[in-house]
Motif scaffolding. Structure first.
Motif, short mmCIF file in Angstrom:
data_model
loop_
_atom_site.label_atom_id
_atom_site.label_comp_id
_atom_site.label_asym_id
_atom_site.label_seq_id
_atom_site.Cartn_x
_atom_site.Cartn_y
_atom_site.Cartn_z
N LEU A 172 0.86 -1.18 0.00
CA LEU A 172 0.00 0.00 0.00
C LEU A 172 0.90 1.23 0.00
O LEU A 172 1.81 1.33 0.83
CB LEU A 172 -0.91 0.02 1.23
N PRO A 173 0.67 2.18 -0.92
CA PRO A 173 1.55 3.36 -1.01
C PRO A 173 0.83 4.67 -0.67
O PRO A 173 0.74 5.56 -1.52
CB PRO A 173 1.94 3.35 -2.49
N PRO A 174 0.27 4.82 0.53
CA PRO A 174 -0.43 6.08 0.82
C PRO A 174 0.50 7.28 0.65
O PRO A 174 1.64 7.27 1.10
CB PRO A 174 -0.87 5.91 2.29
N SER A 175 -0.02 8.31 -0.03
CA SER A 175 0.76 9.51 -0.33
C SER A 175 -0.04 10.75 0.03
O SER A 175 -1.26 10.80 -0.18
CB SER A 175 1.13 9.57 -1.82
N VAL A 176 0.65 11.75 0.55
CA VAL A 176 0.03 13.05 0.85
C VAL A 176 0.76 14.10 0.04
O VAL A 176 1.99 14.21 0.10
CB VAL A 176 0.13 13.38 2.36
N THR A 177 0.02 14.88 -0.76
CA THR A 177 0.62 15.93 -1.57
C THR A 177 -0.10 17.25 -1.38
O THR A 177 -1.30 17.29 -1.07
CB THR A 177 0.60 15.58 -3.07
N ALA A 178 0.63 18.33 -1.56
CA ALA A 178 0.05 19.68 -1.64
C ALA A 178 0.04 20.06 -3.12
O ALA A 178 1.08 19.98 -3.79
CB ALA A 178 0.88 20.68 -0.84
N ASN A 179 -1.12 20.43 -3.64
CA ASN A 179 -1.28 20.71 -5.07
C ASN A 179 -1.65 22.17 -5.30
O ASN A 179 -2.45 22.75 -4.56
CB ASN A 179 -2.39 19.84 -5.66
N TYR A 180 -1.06 22.74 -6.37
CA TYR A 180 -1.38 24.12 -6.76
C TYR A 180 -2.12 24.11 -8.09
O TYR A 180 -1.64 23.53 -9.07
CB TYR A 180 -0.11 24.96 -6.88
#
Length: 233
Positions: free
Chosen positions: A120-128
């Motif tokens: 499982l590759p949970p990822s958290v990103t901030a997007n513009y």
């Protein structure tokens, strides 16, 4: 004649006002706003760009490495807009299952496949988001962190018979970056597509009879493509 002219001008002005108001409302409906919450569901493909060091078993270099095949699963995506142009997004999915193969054909006489692993590759990103409220097409760029959890690692039956047991892969923590875009169908629904790069590095350990075996460096570094349908709350 004057009255007709005045009515024509007035009607034109009213019509223009209605059109402008409609465009303004349409634009605001298309825009994301601070506080919007998005849920997306669709399909996510993980395609490794892998590279690995050789397999060592019982202190000997077997002269072969490993590679990992691709897999597609159901993807779930949650995002919250902290400003009108920036959101924080979490990528989740049903567990990915990958075949782990020898880098050359059948080096041990046990077949080309070494084993399989789930992750499982949970990822958290901030997007513009780049576009203003008048655009139904909303491209964005993002960066963040990934934590990949490996589990249910196992050798093929042929390799178990050959004496390979206790396969284990270390979890991975790394960076991720993405490009994506939403296309607004209406004020609530949109289509989404994104391409991510995830830095996933791990090590593998196992047993060969009573001896130790390992692969000291496995760089999976996949390209992750997601296509989904989204809803804005």
């Amino acid at each position: 004649m004057k009255n007709t002219f005045k009515k024509t001008v007035l009607s034109g002005a009213v019509l223009q006002g209605i059109v402008l108001a409609s465009l303004a409302l349409s634009g605001s409906a298309m825009a994301y706003e601070k506080g919007d919450f998005i849920v997306r569901g669709g399909f996510t493909n993980v395609s490794p760009n892998d590279d690995a060091s050789n397999i060592f078993a019982g202190g000997s270099d077997l002269g072969v490495s490993v590679n990992v095949d691709s897999n597609t699963q159901i993807g779930l995506n949650l995002a919250y807009f902290v400003t009108d142009y920036v959101n924080i997004e979490v990528l989740a999915a049903t567990p990915f299952k990958h075949d782990v193969n020898f880098s050359v054909a059948d080096p041990l006489g046990t077949g080309n496949q070494l084993g399989e692993v789930k992750h499982l590759p949970p990822s958290v990103t901030a997007n513009y988001y780049f576009m203003d409220s008048s655009s139904a097409f909303q491209p964005y760029i993002g960066a963040g962190l990934n934590f990949t959890i490996f589990f249910d690692e196992k050798f093929t039956n042929a390799n178990k018979t050959a004496g390979l047991t206790d396969l284990d892969l270390d979890n991975s923590f790394g960076l991720t970056a993405q490009l994506g875009a939403d296309y607004k169908i209406d004020e609530k629904w949109h289509l989404n597509a994104s391409v991510r790069y995830i830095d996933i590095d791990t090590e593998a350990s196992f047993k060969v009879g009573d001896a130790d075996g390992y692969v000291s460096d496995i760089q999976i570094d996949p390209t992750v493509i997601t296509v989904s349908l989204g809803y804005t709350f």
